[in-house]
Design a protein around this motif. Structure first.
Motif: not given
Length: 452
Positions: A313-334
């Protein structure tokens, strides 16, 4: 005019122009800009879908399929407006044959809904992309996930699809048999087509036995190179792995912060083994000895179901952990590369990120060469978005040059269109001809995968 025709032919309860619904269907979970459709339709049968497409074909209205909205490359964004088809009401189990390890569902059935039924018969649907996605959307993007190293991606689970073409024609691509040498492989063609060739309304899937026993292990390495090389050695050893995830130290820190876990902060492999108890215990011992010889530290194993659930569960929530960094956005991909190129690819991705001066995280389903990257930027700082995009583009191009692909499981959508020529070359022209044949009026999810 076409809106009233849809209301007349489908019924008012299957059509909405409510502003809330239009906004809800204007975007997915990607970074791409939202675009409101003109109307949202909620079909309940394949005939409803055929009616929608017949009307759209006559009036040249673009049609965009919409599942759970969990896509990461903009496939469900109706960039040309028009009609969005939401499949949430097409959520029926149509045929279930436990003795054949086979199930047929409407496209709106979700992964967890399917598995709740299958589990009652000691069976499971193997593809786990993390989100509780709809089966139709998973087929459309050829989704995979953490178990792909053992069972393969979505395309590998398919026996038959029911598809509605742009003119309303309904047909099946396969049979209920486990294999066939008859005719063209249309099932494989529509898997990954992202709604650009036809609309998938039914899916017949293979199921698998739930393993008798499983164990989890994790360990850390001093460098990313060592971590990726260890994963490669694990595969070459013949040890049967159910899951094998590479998670870099930066990602481990994010997981700990978001989930409250206390994993050792280091470049990590998360592993799971499944099968009979005796076989799993032997594989665990062999894996421990192999990893120890390759410099692993902090080796921990467990067979407690609750502990395994917490870790994954912790591993799967990594995307949400990244997307909820305050004031930051992300460009990601696979991306996905041959297994032999994975150590180099991981190291190169980190070099590009560090060279940009931006923070970034790396993780992935290393067992099948699938690597995910997230590059964080501050949208209020001039030039950071462009720098993040350039860095991501460089990583993707390196993967293609290494004999890999711009996307292993998220799909092309909008975000990966710019890499199609570099990856496919002359084959891209063949794809465009196929698009013209199946969708001559260009109404099916236009502006995705490539520009005609």
């Amino acid at each position: 005019m076409y809106v009233q025709q849809l209301i007349d032919e489908l019924g008012k309860h299957k059509v909405s122009q409510n502003e809330t619904e239009l906004m809800k269907h204007s975007r997915d979970e990607s970074i791409h800009a939202a675009v409101k459709p003109e109307i949202v339709c909620f079909p309940e049968t394949k005939d409803d879908v055929a009616t929608i497409l017949e009307v759209a074909s006559v009036h040249l209205i673009p049609v965009t399929p919409f599942g759970a909205g969990s896509g990461l490359e903009g496939q469900a964004i109706p960039i040309h407006g028009g009609i969005v088809i939401n499949f949430e009401r097409m959520n029926k189990i149509l045929d279930f044959s436990p003795e054949d390890m086979r199930i047929t569902v409407q496209s709106g059935v979700t992964r967890m809904q399917l598995n709740r039924l299958a589990a009652k018969h000691d069976l499971m649907f193997s593809v786990d992309p993390g989100a509780d996605a709809m089966i139709g959307g998973m087929v459309a993007t050829n989704a995979s996930g953490t178990t792909a190293v053992r069972y393969g991606a979505m395309r590998d689970q398919l026996l038959d699809l029911e598809v509605v073409l742009a003119d309303g024609t309904i047909f099946h691509t396969g049979t209920k048999a486990k294999k066939s040498s008859s005719g063209y492989h249309l099932t494989g063609l529509f898997a990954g087509s992202e709604g650009t060739l036809g609309i998938i309304t039914e899916v017949t899937l293979k199921l698998h036995s739930i393993p008798e026993y499983s164990m989890l292990a994790r360990c850390t390495f001093d460098s990313l190179d060592m971590c990726a090389a260890a994963a490669q050695k694990m595969l070459q050893s013949g040890i049967q792995v159910l899951r094998m995830e590479l998670i870099d130290a930066a990602s481990i820190q994010l997981i700990n912060h978001h989930s409250g876990e206390d994993f050792p902060v280091g470049h990590s492999l998360f592993l799971e083994f499944s099968g009979t108890k005796n076989a799993v215990e032997k594989e665990m011992r062999d894996a421990s000895e192999l990893m120890d010889g390759l410099g692993a530290e902090n080796w921990i194993s467990a067979n407690d179901p609750l502990q395994k659930e917490v870790v994954w569960k912790a591993r799967k929530e990594l995307n949400y952990a990244i997307s909820h960094l305050k004031g930051m956005e992300e460009i990601g991909g696979d991306i996905c590369v041959p297994i032999s190129r994975m150590p180099e690819m991981v190291s190169t991705a980190r070099q590009y990120m560090d060279g940009s001066g931006l923070n970034g995280a790396i993780w992935g389903h290393v067992g099948d060469g699938n690597l995910h990257t997230s590059i964080m930027y501050n949208p209020k700082v001039k030039g950071e978005f462009e720098l993040a995009e350039q860095t991501n583009d460089a990583i993707v191009m390196h993967a293609i040059q290494a004999g890999g692909t711009c996307t292993g499981e998220h799909g092309v959508g909008i975000g990966k269109m710019k890499f199609q020529q570099a990856e496919h070359g002359q084959a891209l022209e063949v794809m465009k001809r196929m698009k013209q044949m199946y969708d001559p009026k260009g109404i099916l999810n236009p502006g995705k995968i490539f520009v005609p």
